[in-house]
Design an enzyme around this catalytic site. Structure first.
Site, PDB file in Angstrom:
ATOM      1  CB  CYS A 147      -3.629   7.557   3.827  1.00 61.41           C
ATOM      2  SG  CYS A 147      -4.292   8.609   5.128  1.00 61.41           S
ATOM      3  CG  HIS A 193      -3.158   3.597   6.486  1.00 64.96           C
ATOM      4  ND1 HIS A 193      -2.006   3.880   5.807  1.00 64.96           N
ATOM      5  CD2 HIS A 193      -3.680   4.793   6.825  1.00 64.96           C
ATOM      6  CE1 HIS A 193      -1.840   5.192   5.748  1.00 64.96           C
ATOM      7  NE2 HIS A 193      -2.845   5.770   6.346  1.00 64.96           N
TER       8      HIS A 193
END
Ligand code: GLN
Length: 268
Positions: A99, A203
């Site tokens: 991310c 994630h």
């Protein structure tokens, strides 16, 4: 190849700043799987201002972060660590960005008038969109291995939450979105990969939900094929993977190219 005689060595970049959504769980998972197999494990935290050794690690890991923390790390990453990171990737070490960490592997992250620079190891850039892309996500990936084979198509499941939209240049996506948003919410592309430089929005944390992928990283680090790693009892891990995939199927729109064609034809 980065064989390290039975020890996996990880550089954990900016543990105090790039660590949201339990991304440190990725390292705990690698540690446990190495220990269970009686492989050595070394993790070296590398923070702001620290030098980065291009030769000392098998994996260079960057987790996710808030925009503010990213900006702080970006300046340091570009000024102090870019050359070492590039040299490590050049010799075949894995660079894994999640991310915010993924965004920093590209050229820049543009937030209105602000520009957060990246290290440019992946030919991509990120711009801030309106609203966030949030939810459970599943993608399909097929990764090449050192021996010339590939992993074959495999599911990676996780959770995404990003305001940035990532636009790929001359670089392949890591995978194809089956459920969820991916890089930009519309292209069907998720993450990016050049050799062993891998970026993804997943994630979760990523690795506990996808232990097949963790084992690819471990095997590469210790210089064996995944089939040569001692098998582990993965019933719980397999259940976590299946549960993450079910969550993605239940809650997120399907942006796969096939689904988009179906929707256009009124069969969505
Ligand atoms: N700050 C970045 C964004 O919102 C990355 C967020 C994250 O790492 N989850 O796009």
């Amino acid at each position: 190849m980065t064989a390290s005689r039975g020890t996996m060595r990880v550089a954990w970049l900016y543990p105090e700043h790039l660590n949201i959504y339990a991304d440190r769980g990725n390292l705990l998972l690698l540690e446990r799987r190495c220990q269970w197999r009686e492989l050595g494990w070394e993790v070296t935290p590398v923070g702001l201002g620290d030098a980065l050794d291009a030769d000392a690690h098998d994996v260079y890991y960057l987790g996710g972060g808030q925009d503010r923390d990213q900006a702080l790390c970006a300046a340091d990453l570009v000024a102090k660590k870019r050359d070492a990171l590039a040299a490590a990737a050049e010799r075949g070490a894995t660079v894994l960005g999640i991310c915010g960490g993924y965004q920093l592997l590209g050229h820049e992250y543009e937030l209105g008038t602000e520009r957060i620079p990246g290290v440019g190891l992946l030919d991509l850039r990120t711009v801030r969109g309106t609203g966030r892309l949030i939810g459970d996500v599943e993608i399909t990936v097929d990764l090449p291995r050192v021996d010339g084979t590939t992993t074959g198509p495999h599911a990676l499941a996780g959770f995404e939450n990003h305001g940035g939209r990532t636009i790929l240049g001359d670089v392949a996506p890591l995978g194809t979105v089956v459920h969820g948003h991916g890089n930009d919410g519309e292209s069907g592309a998720e993450g990016a990969r050049r050799g062993q430089i891998i970026g993804t929005y997943l994630h979760g944390p990523l690795l506990p939900k996808n232990v097949w992928f963790a084992d690819e990283l471990i095997a590469r680090a210790v210089g064996v094929t995944p089939a040569e790693l001692p098998p582990l009892d993965d019933r719980l891990e397999d259940a976590a993977h299946a549960s993450a995939r079910r969550a993605a199927q239940r809650s997120a729109p399907n942006h796969s190219p096939l689904a988009r064609v179906r929707a256009r034809l009124g069969r969505g």
